[in-house]
Design a protein around this motif. Structure first.
Motif, PDB file in Angstrom:
ATOM      1  N   LYS A 181      -3.290  18.119 -17.244  1.00 24.76           N
ATOM      2  CA  LYS A 181      -3.995  16.843 -17.452  1.00 24.76           C
ATOM      3  C   LYS A 181      -3.611  15.836 -16.379  1.00 24.76           C
ATOM      4  CE  LYS A 181      -4.351  17.373 -22.463  1.00 24.76           C
ATOM      5  NZ  LYS A 181      -3.879  16.883 -23.764  1.00 24.76           N
ATOM      6  N   GLN A 182      -2.309  15.765 -16.075  1.00 29.07           N
ATOM      7  CA  GLN A 182      -1.836  14.815 -15.066  1.00 29.07           C
ATOM      8  C   GLN A 182      -2.403  15.141 -13.685  1.00 29.07           C
ATOM      9  OE1 GLN A 182       2.407  14.919 -14.511  1.00 29.07           O
ATOM     10  NE2 GLN A 182       2.391  13.248 -13.020  1.00 29.07           N
ATOM     11  N   LYS A 183      -2.361  16.412 -13.309  1.00 29.40           N
ATOM     12  CA  LYS A 183      -2.874  16.810 -11.993  1.00 29.40           C
ATOM     13  C   LYS A 183      -4.369  16.533 -11.863  1.00 29.40           C
ATOM     14  CE  LYS A 183       0.591  18.343  -9.665  1.00 29.40           C
ATOM     15  NZ  LYS A 183       1.006  17.571  -8.499  1.00 29.40           N
ATOM     16  N   LEU A 184      -5.132  16.830 -12.915  1.00 26.39           N
ATOM     17  CA  LEU A 184      -6.573  16.576 -12.868  1.00 26.39           C
ATOM     18  C   LEU A 184      -6.878  15.081 -12.834  1.00 26.39           C
ATOM     19  CD1 LEU A 184      -7.953  19.337 -15.258  1.00 26.39           C
ATOM     20  CD2 LEU A 184      -8.086  19.246 -12.764  1.00 26.39           C
ATOM     21  N   GLY A 186      -6.146  25.157 -19.392  1.00 27.19           N
ATOM     22  CA  GLY A 186      -5.334  24.869 -20.573  1.00 27.19           C
ATOM     23  C   GLY A 186      -5.040  23.379 -20.681  1.00 27.19           C
ATOM     24  N   HIS A 187      -4.620  22.978 -21.843  1.00 26.98           N
ATOM     25  CA  HIS A 187      -4.434  21.552 -22.124  1.00 26.98           C
ATOM     26  C   HIS A 187      -2.983  21.091 -22.000  1.00 26.98           C
ATOM     27  CE1 HIS A 187      -8.537  20.580 -23.502  1.00 26.98           C
ATOM     28  NE2 HIS A 187      -8.576  21.880 -23.719  1.00 26.98           N
ATOM     29  N   SER A 188      -2.255  21.610 -21.022  1.00 29.58           N
ATOM     30  CA  SER A 188      -0.876  21.167 -20.832  1.00 29.58           C
ATOM     31  C   SER A 188      -0.860  19.766 -20.229  1.00 29.58           C
ATOM     32  CB  SER A 188      -0.116  22.133 -19.921  1.00 29.58           C
ATOM     33  OG  SER A 188      -0.547  21.992 -18.580  1.00 29.58           O
ATOM     34  N   GLU A 189       0.233  19.065 -20.427  1.00 28.83           N
ATOM     35  CA  GLU A 189       0.372  17.724 -19.851  1.00 28.83           C
ATOM     36  C   GLU A 189       0.351  17.777 -18.327  1.00 28.83           C
ATOM     37  OE1 GLU A 189       0.105  14.774 -21.362  1.00 28.83           O
ATOM     38  OE2 GLU A 189      -0.319  16.010 -23.128  1.00 28.83           O
ATOM     39  N   LEU A 212     -10.546  13.814 -12.747  1.00 29.93           N
ATOM     40  CA  LEU A 212     -11.196  14.789 -13.617  1.00 29.93           C
ATOM     41  C   LEU A 212     -10.404  14.959 -14.907  1.00 29.93           C
ATOM     42  CD1 LEU A 212     -12.243  17.684 -11.199  1.00 29.93           C
ATOM     43  CD2 LEU A 212     -13.756  16.128 -12.404  1.00 29.93           C
ATOM     44  N   GLU A 213     -11.087  15.475 -15.904  1.00 31.74           N
ATOM     45  CA  GLU A 213     -10.452  15.867 -17.157  1.00 31.74           C
ATOM     46  C   GLU A 213     -10.746  17.336 -17.383  1.00 31.74           C
ATOM     47  OE1 GLU A 213     -12.127  13.384 -20.194  1.00 31.74           O
ATOM     48  OE2 GLU A 213     -11.009  11.617 -19.538  1.00 31.74           O
ATOM     49  N   ILE A 214     -10.028  17.940 -18.305  1.00 34.02           N
ATOM     50  CA  ILE A 214     -10.292  19.334 -18.644  1.00 34.02           C
ATOM     51  C   ILE A 214     -11.669  19.404 -19.284  1.00 34.02           C
ATOM     52  CG2 ILE A 214      -9.553  21.286 -20.056  1.00 34.02           C
ATOM     53  CD1 ILE A 214      -6.667  20.034 -19.772  1.00 34.02           C
TER      54      ILE A 214
END
Length: 194
Positions: free
Chosen positions: A92-95, A86-89, A100-102
């Motif tokens: 995104k921050q953890k990746l 999912g595209h949660s903040e 990495l990105e989603i």
């Protein structure tokens, strides 16, 4: 029938007769260290010991990032890892912390990690996709139901030549809390009361 919620007891029932039912075989592995097991499987996919592209259905960004952090130490995994989530903040921050990105769910890499946001409704079209279901006792959200979640995951890789099998990796103990019918009834009554 006796374990149905009373609100469901009066509803009409329908039996679906599926055509072309495909039987799926499962290999189950109890891992002492689930992350080490994922790393080993990923390495075996990279060196050709295991065929296909690995899809780890693992509903924990923290768990995924811990594995990716380790995999990133080796150059062979560069640009070969995708995380479909999912595209949660928070995600995104953890990746971003593991560079990495989603990922796009319609593209695939050699090593793919999929969270429940994706596996609860996204179909994957990868003729070389291999299913790994990760049930990590360290994260409550990665414990899967045999009746609902696992059948959803197994059907996600639609056109894979490996869709007739899945591997389940788990750690901890089986989630069996009742041994007799009476104990099960007590457990259900307790959970309803809670």
């Amino acid at each position: 029938d006796e374990f149905l919620l009373k609100e469901l007891r009066g509803l009409d029932r329908v039996r679906a007769e599926w055509q072309e039912i495909k039987e799926v075989s499962f290999e189950c592995y109890k891992a002492k260290n689930i992350r080490a097991s994922i790393v080993q499987i990923a390495c075996e996919h990279m060196d050709g010991t295991r065929k296909g592209n690995a899809y780890f259905f693992y509903n924990s960004i923290a768990g995924i990032c811990a594995v990716v952090k380790f995999l990133n130490k080796s150059k062979i995994f560069r640009n070969k890892i995708a995380v479909i989530a999912g595209h949660s903040e928070h995600t995104k921050q953890k990746l971003a912390e593991v560079n990495l990105e989603i990922a796009n769910p319609y593209a695939h890499e050699k090593i793919n990690f999929v969270t429940s946001t994706a596996h609860e409704g996204v179909d994957f079209y990868d003729p070389d996709g291999v299913t790994y279901i990760v049930s990590d006792n360290n994260y409550n959200n990665s414990k899967y139901s045999l009746l609902t979640t696992i059948p959803q995951i197994v059907g996600r890789l639609r056109d894979s030549k490996y869709s007739d099998s899945a591997t389940v990796l788990f750690n901890g103990t089986a989630l069996v809390k009742a041994q007799t019918k009476e104990e099960l009834e007590e457990l259900i009554a307790y959970n309803i009361k809670q």
